[in-house]
Design an enzyme around this catalytic site. Structure first.
Site, PDB file in Angstrom:
ATOM      1  N   SER A  33      65.977  75.272  28.889  1.00  0.00           N
ATOM      2  CA  SER A  33      67.371  75.573  29.246  1.00  0.00           C
ATOM      3  C   SER A  33      68.254  75.897  28.055  1.00  0.00           C
ATOM      4  CB  SER A  33      67.979  74.401  30.011  1.00  0.00           C
ATOM      5  OG  SER A  33      67.256  74.209  31.196  1.00  0.00           O
TER       6      SER A  33
ATOM      7  N   HIS B  19      74.256  71.746  42.788  1.00  0.00           N
ATOM      8  CA  HIS B  19      75.513  71.693  42.049  1.00  0.00           C
ATOM      9  C   HIS B  19      76.662  72.301  42.818  1.00  0.00           C
ATOM     10  CE1 HIS B  19      72.470  71.443  38.743  1.00  0.00           C
ATOM     11  NE2 HIS B  19      73.316  70.498  38.345  1.00  0.00           N
TER      12      HIS B  19
ATOM     13  N   CYS C 261      72.845  74.432  35.548  1.00  0.00           N
ATOM     14  CA  CYS C 261      72.454  74.754  36.924  1.00  0.00           C
ATOM     15  C   CYS C 261      71.457  75.922  36.950  1.00  0.00           C
ATOM     16  CB  CYS C 261      73.694  75.119  37.754  1.00  0.00           C
ATOM     17  SG  CYS C 261      73.250  75.637  39.423  1.00  0.00           S
TER      18      CYS C 261
END
Lengths: 621, 404
Positions: free
Chosen positions: A329, A374, A387
């Protein structure tokens, strides 16, 4: 009839040539007279009572220091037991030297194998070259050899410098090590004047800066007596003094490096890099597991060498630059920046599909890491909570080209050009790459989903992640990562240009990225990276790994408004970046920006001053 | 054909035989110490027989054959010189040999002979006018091509015998001395640059030479241009060399800079010769200790062994034998029946003289170490054969000097 010029002319020419011939041979005769009459006594003495030996005066290798001059590598004397072959004219002596009793006594003294000693002594006698029988021998052995030297002709003790790394394992892969030259290196570099028994940098800084660290050996002719003991030097060839190698100052900050090593001590495999985003100076670089380079200086046994090389976790590997990992991420920062710079989104753009814990695409469901979802979030919030559903859609909207060009502009997918050997390129896939792996032009758009969240084919070294973070933190300015700050007495040394282009985009885009990364630490997935009194920005990552538990990844920079340090952390197979790496980063940031508790006040004052100075410059702009 | 043996040049014959005999004895002595080379003198003896046979064949064939075969031989030797750079075997960092089964062959030796033939053939021309560039330029290229190839091996010691030969043959063919010196000025130019490190020394010398030789305008322009190019390009070129290339050149100019290799050999050689004194230590009694570690005491440094064991008198005897060989050789050039034979003798003798000088001056410490063997004395089969072939060529000239 004979042709050519008349006889008289030929006679004249013959006379010229004859005169030249006689002059030439007269020169030889004068040379003979000089040696055999004028210098006869002196040369006879050298020949009869003594003999001349060439001693190499080893040049000390340059020292390596941290940015404040603290020592990281220097030299120490090693006492080597050597055998100097006897002159072959006294055949009786040659025989006595290779006599089995001599061999047996020497082997016993050196605590070595008789066959091994015998082999080396015979080789030395054959070639006339000095043989090292035992390197870096302990004091007891040396003393014993000194005592019995008179009965053991040819045996001698010689002092040679070996490398010393006072900090032991600290920065082992970065510094590298210098060891005895091997046959392959010798044949490759013979032209550069290397000889058997020389030290040569094998890895890391020691190898990259070998030419400067090395220095030039000197030599002198010494007159020795029949026992090989030095009597005087020979005036025929004046000694040539050794020229020491250049001292090298690194950009490393020993305090930061040490703190990084300490925090990484419990990590089995992983790496961390700290860069000054203003100029690309490497402040610290750790690779786990590590090794002690002093082992190599002392002369490593073959068994230990094998152990180090065949250990599955490979301590010799500098994971910070040689291992490429999926960025996970942390790559969302790249995706976010790409979308902003190409004007596809703004800070408050929401994606059409809101996050309910997953995203349906091509008949399959791609999960978000948080299965509770989310909801509908804007770009900043999406990065703050990482997210996946938001970034799946962002990846699709961006397309391959915008993603890969942005990643490359930030220094990924190519070597960063750091001044260390054997850097890995990592991998940023392109059209051509997918065409090779799928049917040409028909690769599935699903790959974009993965790219958006930093999974799939992407690979980056910890250094590349730290470089990416640096460029993001400094507002797009490219920097050249480097570990050497200065070289003593070498005014020609200068920093090389960055290889990556960097990024130029609107201030609003940068503000959005910086704001989002700061929120990640303040109230997002990296709460553990907070440092009291310092604004920290970062991004967590959890890289899926087909071979086992996920790798924990974390990138960060601080202070958020005027970054002076950017870092990337990877701990293999240990879970979430926010849980595993963020606290480690916080400890190092605290140390780097606030210093020891005793130094906090001093450093804080200095920092206030530099901030004030920076503010006033800005005001002047 | 039948050889008219009485017409052989007997002083040349006996001097050569004397040198070969001394060579055999010295090789025996140099390799009498227990070691890798023991017993090599037997092989050398066998080579003597082969060399004598080769010389006989060379004498038997009329030298006109060498005249007519000059260009083909030259072509072959150039091909071999290129081949040796590509596939030759390396020893001590230089590629000089081509392996032919158990034998090793140095194409530079063939090139020396072939270049001599070509140059002799070229200069033996009634219309030759060495004041004209169109006449003196071609031989320059004929000699410089093999020189460049041999120097690249690198074997500068052997390579330089090509220009040495060329200069002697220019002289013999009638180029005026002043012109010859002027033509050689780029050589002085380079040499002075390396010795002094500045081009200004040469500029002075050059002006003095022009004032003395007073060449024609055309010649003057060519020489000035040539030297100008050398003077301007040389420092430029030097600064662009790699450090190790500079070091090699510097070591060649001044071996004391390389005390590990060449300098060590020189000092050992000086000790060996000097300790021999006037009378020598006696045959087989050479005790020069350190010299026994020299890998080349029976080849390149054999003259040191002569100097040590037989002293100044022995070393002088060798010098006198060489003086006989060289002077008889030049004398044969003067009495040769035709231009080609005389020029061939000049080339052959000059090449040999140059090799002897390079080796002997190296042994007494007055020239750089270049790895050139001493003719007839050094151990080495092919060199002995080639040297006997050279003598054969001279005898060939002697034998036919009275043919009408």
């Amino acid at each position: 009839m004979p042709s050519g010029p008349p006889r008289r002319i030929k006679d004249d020419r013959f006379n010229v040539l004859a005169a030249l011939t006689l002059a030439g041979f007269l020169l030889v005769v004068m040379g003979l007279l000089r040696l055999q009459v004028v210098q006869h006594d002196e040369l006879s003495r050298l020949s009869e009572q003594n003999r001349v030996r060439l001693d190499v005066l080893r040049a000390p290798r340059g020292a390596i220091r941290d940015r404040f001059g603290r020592l990281l590598a220097d030299n120490q004397p090693s006492f080597d037991i050597i055998f100097r072959p006897m002159p072959a004219e006294s055949t009786t002596r040659v025989r006595s030297v290779i006599h089995s009793e001599w061999i047996a006594r020497v082997a016993a003294l050196l605590e070595d194998d008789t066959l091994d000693v015998r082999r080396r002594v015979l080789e030395a006698n054959r070639t006339g070259q000095t043989a090292v029988l035992r390197r870096n021998s302990p004091y007891a052995v040396m003393a014993a050899v000194e005592e019995s030297r008179s009965d053991l002709p040819g045996l001698d003790v010689q002092v040679a410098p070996i490398r010393r790394y006072p900090e032991g394992t600290l920065g082992a892969q970065l510094l590298g090590y210098a060891g005895e030259i091997n046959d392959q290196e010798l044949s490759d570099r013979e032209d550069d004047g290397y000889r058997l028994g020389d030290l040569i940098g094998k890895t890391g800084v020691e190898r990259r800066y070998e030419d400067l660290l090395r220095g030039t050996d000197g030599a002198e002719f010494v007159v020795v007596n029949a026992m090989g003991k030095r009597v005087s030097t020979l005036h025929e060839g004046p000694p040539r003094p050794p020229v020491p190698g250049h001292d090298v100052t690194l950009t490393i900050d020993l305090d930061i490096q040490r703190m990084m090593e300490e925090t990484m001590a419990d990590v089995d495999r992983g790496a961390a890099v700290a860069i000054d985003p203003r100029d690309g100076s490497i402040l610290g670089m750790v690779s786990r597991p590590n090794f002690d380079p002093n082992e190599f200086s002392r002369g490593i046994s073959f068994a230990r060498w094998k152990e180090l090389n065949e250990d599955g976790s490979n301590p010799l590997l500098n994971r910070a630059i040689q291992s490429a990992y999926p960025p996970g991420s942390t790559f969302k920062v790249v995706a976010m920046l790409a979308a902003l710079r190409f004007g596809l989104v703004t800070a408050d753009t929401h994606m059409p599909v809101s996050c309910n814990g997953g995203f349906n695409f091509g008949g399959r469901r791609a999960a978000c890491w948080d299965k509770h979802g989310h909801g509908s979030v804007d770009l900043l919030t999406a990065l703050q909570f990482s997210c996946d559903v938001y970034f799946y859609q962002l990846g699709l909207r961006l397309g391959l080209d915008k993603i890969q060009s942005t990643a490359r502009a930030l220094g990924m997918g190519e070597k960063t050009g750091i001044d260390l050997p054997a850097e890995s390129r990592g991998l940023i896939p392109t059209d051509a790459y997918y065409d090779r792996h799928f049917k040409s032009g028909h690769w599935p758009r699903g790959v974009l989903l993965n790219l958006g969240i930093g999974q799939g084919e992407l690979l980056a070294t910890p250094l590349q992640l730290a470089l990416m973070t640096s460029i993001v933190s400094n507002g797009g300015t490219p920097v050249r990562p480097h570990v050497v700050k200065a070289i003593a007495d070498d005014p020609g040394f200068k920093l090389e240009k960055p290889l990556e282009p960097g990024i130029s985009t609107t201030p609003e885009a940068w503000a959005a990225v910086h704001e989002a990364m700061q929120r990640v630490v303040d109230k997002g997935t990296a709460l553990a990276a907070r440092v009291p009194g310092i604004a920290v920005a970062g991004k967590t990552g959890t890289a899926q790994n087909p071979h086992g538990k996920d790798h924990a990844v974390f990138v960060c920079y601080a202070p958020a408004d005027h970054p002076t340090i950017a870092m990337a952390w990877i701990a293999e197979n240990s879970g979430h970046g926010g849980v595993v790496c963020a606290p480690m980063a916080a400890r190092v940031l605290r140390r780097a920006l606030l210093g020891d508790s005793t130094q906090i006040a001093v450093r804080a004052a200095a920092r206030r001053d530099s901030l004030a100075a920076a503010d006033s410059t800005e005001a002047a702009d | 054909m039948r050889l008219r043996v009485p017409y052989l040049d007997w002083p040349l014959f006996f001097a050569t035989a004397g040198l070969i005999l001394m060579g055999l004895l010295t090789v025996y002595s140099a390799t009498s110490i227990p070691g890798a080379h023991q017993g090599l003198w037997v092989k050398q003896l066998a080579w003597c027989a082969i060399a004598f046979g080769a010389a006989w064949v060379i004498v038997a064939v009329h030298y006109r054959l060498y005249d007519s075969l000059a260009w083909p031989l030259y072509g072959i030797s150039l091909v071999l010189l290129v081949a040796v750079l590509a596939i030759g075997s390396s020893k001590l960092g230089a590629k000089r040999w081509i392996e032919l089964g158990p034998l090793q062959f140095q194409p530079s030796e063939l090139a020396k002979l072939a270049t001599t033939f070509v140059l002799a053939r070229y200069f033996d021309n009634a219309r030759l006018d060495l004041t004209q560039p169109r006449w003196w330029l071609p031989p320059l290229f004929i000699a410089l091509v093999p020189f460049a190839l041999v120097a690249k091996e690198p074997d500068l010691g052997t390579g330089l015998s090509f220009p040495a030969m060329l200069i002697a043959m220019y002289f013999w063919a009638g180029m005026p001395m002043g012109r010859l010196l002027l033509g050689l000025s780029p050589v002085f130019n380079v040499a002075l640059f390396f010795v002094t490190g500045s081009v200004w020394w040469f500029v002075g010398l050059f002006i003095a030479m022009i004032a003395l030789a007073r060449p024609k305008l055309q010649m003057l322009l060519i020489v000035v241009a040539l030297n100008g190019v050398v003077a301007v390009e040389l420092p430029h070129l030097w600064n662009h060399l790699h450090d190790y290339q500079k070091r090699r050149i510097e070591t060649f100019i001044n071996p004391d800079n390389d005390p590990y290799g060449a300098g060590y050999q020189i000092i050992q050689s000086k000790i060996a010769i000097g300790s021999g004194g006037v009378m020598g230590k006696g045959y087989l009694k050479g005790s020069q200790k350190a010299l026994s570690f020299l890998p080349m005491r029976h080849t390149d440094f054999i003259y040191s062994v002569v100097g040590e064991e037989l002293g100044f008198l022995g070393a002088l005897t060798v010098v006198l034998l060489y003086v006989v060989v060289i002077l008889r050789g030049y004398r044969l050039a003067a009495v040769a029946r035709d231009g080609f034979a005389g020029l061939m003798a000049i080339g052959v003798v000059t090449a040999m003289f140059f090799t002897i000088m390079v080796n002997m001056l190296m042994t007494v410490g007055w020239a750089p170490v270049t790895g050139v063997p001493l003719p007839f004395l050094s151990y080495g089969g092919t060199a002995l054969v080639v040297n006997c072939i050279q003598i054969g060529l001279l005898q060939n000239v002697a034998l036919r000097r009275r043919e009408y």
